[in-house]
Design an enzyme around this catalytic site. Sequence first.
Site, PDB file in Angstrom:
ATOM      1  N   ASN A 134      32.472 -10.019  40.119  1.00 20.05           N
ATOM      2  CA  ASN A 134      32.045 -10.517  41.425  1.00 20.05           C
ATOM      3  C   ASN A 134      32.603  -9.678  42.576  1.00 20.05           C
ATOM      4  OD1 ASN A 134      30.817 -12.408  39.912  1.00 20.05           O
ATOM      5  ND2 ASN A 134      31.858 -14.181  40.791  1.00 20.05           N
ATOM      6  N   LEU A 135      31.835  -9.641  43.635  1.00 23.94           N
ATOM      7  CA  LEU A 135      32.176  -8.900  44.844  1.00 23.94           C
ATOM      8  C   LEU A 135      33.648  -9.065  45.210  1.00 23.94           C
ATOM      9  CD1 LEU A 135      30.601  -7.262  46.960  1.00 23.94           C
ATOM     10  CD2 LEU A 135      30.448  -9.355  48.313  1.00 23.94           C
ATOM     11  N   LYS A 136      34.090 -10.314  45.181  1.00 24.13           N
ATOM     12  CA  LYS A 136      35.418 -10.668  45.643  1.00 24.13           C
ATOM     13  C   LYS A 136      36.521 -10.046  44.786  1.00 24.13           C
ATOM     14  CE  LYS A 136      37.917 -14.936  46.509  1.00 24.13           C
ATOM     15  NZ  LYS A 136      37.906 -16.305  46.043  1.00 24.13           N
ATOM     16  N   GLY A 137      36.268  -9.914  43.496  1.00 22.78           N
ATOM     17  CA  GLY A 137      37.291  -9.368  42.608  1.00 22.78           C
ATOM     18  C   GLY A 137      38.522 -10.241  42.585  1.00 22.78           C
TER      19      GLY A 137
END
Lengths: 263, 345, 519
Positions: A134-137
């Site tokens: 996910n983008l957030k990591g």
Amino acid sequence: MSSVAQRASLDAVRPYGDHLDDGLVQLSFTLPVDHGPLAREAALALVRDKMGLIKPEIVHAKPLTPGYTYFVLFAQCQHAVDCDRLAAVRTATRAMSEEEVDAFVAERLGRPIVVIGASTGTDTHSVGIDSILNLKGFDGRHGLEAYHWFRAHNLGSQVPNTALLAKAFDVEADAILVSQTVTQQGLHLHNLTELVELVEAEGKRRDLLLVCGGPRITDELAKELGFDAGFSKGTYPNDVAAFIAQELAARERPPVDAAAPEL
Amino acid sequence: MRIGDAIAPAARVALVGLAKNTGKTVALGAILAELEARGETIGVTSIGRDGEATDAIDDAIAKPPIHLPPMALVATTDRLLERSAARTEVALPTDHRTPLGRVVIARLLERGTVEVAGPVAAQDVGDVVETMRRLGAERVLVDGSIDRRAGASPRLADGVVMSTGAVLSADLDQLVRRTRAAAELMTLPAVEDAALRARAAELRTSALLLEDGEAVPLETAIVHDRVEAIVPLLRGRADVQALVVRGALCEPLLEQVARARRGRATLAIADDATRVFLGRGTCARHRARGVVLAVLHAIPLLAVTTNPVAPLRHRFDAAELRERIARELPGVPVLDVLADAPVPA
Amino acid sequence: MRSKLALDAGLVRSCRAAAARVAAQVAEATAGRSSVAVERTVARMLGVDGVDPHDVPLPNALVDHVAELDGLPRGVAAWVGNAMVATERTAAEVAAAVGAGELSLGELPWAEREPIERAIADAHAATIAAMRARCAERDALRERLGEQARPHRYVLTATGNVYEDRDHALAVAEAGGDIIAVIRSTAQSLLDFVPFGPTTEGYGGTFATQANFRIMREALDEWSRANGRYVRLSSFCSGLCMPEIAAMGAAEGLDNMVNDALYGILYRDLNIQRTMIDQRVSRAVNGRFGIVINTGEDNYLRTADAIDAAPSVVASQFINYFLARDCGVPDAQIAIGNSFEIAPSVENGLLYEWAHAQLTRELFPECPVKYMPPTKHMDGNLFMTHACDTLFNLITVATDQEIQTIGIPTEGIFTPHIHDRVLGMECSNYVFTAARSLADEIEFKPDGFIVRRAHEVLREAHAMLEEIVEIGLFAALERATFGDVSRTLEGGRGADGIFDVASDYLNPLAGAVEAPAGV
């Protein structure tokens, strides 16, 4: 006396309590024995004679229910490990940051890498795969979705292997990532091997990188499962990205001299 | 019968376990010891890893080392070879990459132990097997890993040795039932009707074969994901001769076939048994619901080995376990290699 | 109970009215439909149990058989009743013959309606009478021996072997546990059948089977009698077999059941309609036989931020409460879920937890709220987990919770071991003893952090409920209102097990849903 604490040499490392080489370890376990002198002696004998520890001391013992006693002990470990020798078998992937991975893919592959990930079968834990894709990591490092040269698809948790595979074919994935909780009893191992076997049955094993991750997954286990790599706790998205990028590059252009490092 | 006799007809032998710790490595050791005594030149590769000191999940479980005779060929990796104690020479480096390093084919210059770890992909295993044959191996053993069956594919091996053991279940009846079901799956019969077999083999995609010679192609999605979409294709059709799946044939599809066909017998054909994936069901259960499984290429089951011990858990009586399994599998040699032929230490 | 938070009674009434409407909308949307799980429950309530020669549970074999005849819309009861009349066999014998392939229900001529209905009513009444007797026995023992003061400690076991679970349960009872729940084997909720017989191997838990229920309840009955204190048994009526497991629990005199369709929808990706249909029958059975149900709102805080998601927990609690009431479950049997999941690094995190816990308590004064320990931020540092659990225990006793799932030091690592559970109990015992009357001593500052936070959460929950009434629960689920998880009406597992019932549909349980609780 030196004002600096003595540092261990890496060829003989032992546990540390409050001074070098004291070998102190704490243990807690239950014996399936009624609480009493016999249970205590059994606990001490086990630690002293069978576990390779010396000077065991019981600091707490408690009956749980008839037939079971809980112990907390301290003891000293006499053995040491050679860290230099351990390092010899670790993987050869070069560590890279997000930017380095993107630059490497742009230069060596010149096309985006498509990855698809899921927590498969009945595993309900999606935290691992989410933090990698996910983008957030996590911990301030972006997941693969954020990479310019990666196209990441995250199918979430409890995805049947067949559905994951169908989707992987659909998006023409380069790599499949699965996260799985492997317990001591081998929970979910079958899910992992089944994915590999399905890919084999479809005749697509050479076209796909298979990567697994989870708390107990090591390279050794990954090899047994039939995966190309295994990642455990402490892995960041860029570690996974670096592996996939370098491995794909190595596979696209196998080096002429098989013995030379590919980077 | 000894295990060496059981495998005699097959130049390429696959070893398959029904789970981790079913005694596959012990079976491999027994085969190696017997072949060494016969003076054969042996090649060994593993789709997993063999000869490691401890189990990859539970390091309390010690694993037996693999003793190889001089001149034996072994697939391992550059990094594993570096730390092996035996004197070896690299017969041929390969490009096959694994999590433990790059695969090399090594030759032992003396009797010794080496961790076996060949290529991961079955196709690559096939290459290594052929290479070993070219380099002089009279017999090549392809060891499996955990419960993986891909190594048993008829493309790689001429026959399979299956290992079962106490680790499958603490309940002996359950263990016997599961072993029987696994053996039945592994030995799915080849399609008898030669014309039908030829038609099925020609297909490039999965399809329904009709009586009139026509084939209705099936999308991959129907075979794997949207399996219920097969129901309207099958319902009410009397002229379906067989369902042919190129690739993986999985249980959810079979369930839908049974639902659509309502007990009417239906033949489902896969390439070989390693492509058939049954979850909870057994071949017998699908047969009872009208779905009969068959393959284009059958796999000879050379022997079954039994291991009465589940490490750190429970054990059964060795003779009773072997007897029970043997009774369920008439015609298949069932051996407890430790009881029958102790492996030299 | 006097409100320490000085909640706005009008706002609470408005929340309740909205939630009641949401529940009514759900009932309307699922009316006229049944599911394979409901039909299997009907089969069980007619006395069908056991497995066929291929180890397929007979309720499944029977329902699959009727489905293959396209006969489900009439109700499996109609087919069984007809066979009972035609062949003069019991329902159990009919199912066994079908399972063995000796009898095809499609080949029997249809009898008159009246004898079919009579045969079904008699078989159903016999099962109900047996369940009622078992539950009366349970109630009498509980009454005679008595239980500990609340909060009741709810402790899990999960060894995979029911006989090991039994020993763990006894160790936990010894340490002061009040309710024992055997965690189910991983993903039993996804199985569209209930396994049969005692379980000796499972992964991550032990199957909920009727035999396992009996083994556990017998061991706990024995311990309870020997020690003069009743210990309860709980299991899980969730997943694709919600109503069947409720029937099995009633047959074995279970005390509590986790029973929440929303949990299955969000975290097991079960089809919304399927599981709502199943839940209706499941809760009706639990309500009728005096079994306390637990809802799973605590989980939202694991997948969403525990502070941001607090209003969604309250909104869901209201909805779940009315979904239960609609099925005839009385307040005393509705254990609303809540949890302690705020990250340990949040400043004043404890004050937020205090506000949230007290709010739930005051919103459902007659319900035994079930309070869950921290898990989301718990990791391999088991000593830190133990420290967090201590504060969790403090909030539990200080806000008068009725049921507490105990926190266990190693739960961030693996399925806890026998002594880990006892360590968890020791911590809970310590705090409950040391702070026993804390709740009586506490008043909150009227304009302080806790009161303001509670009001804020209630206001936001109210706004959410108003919105959900407008768009309906199903659309709200699609918009990821709960737990940051989005689910669609048509998606999820088990949708193919739903069907519309015909005008001559026969189901002896149908009455149970409308019957008042405690009948």
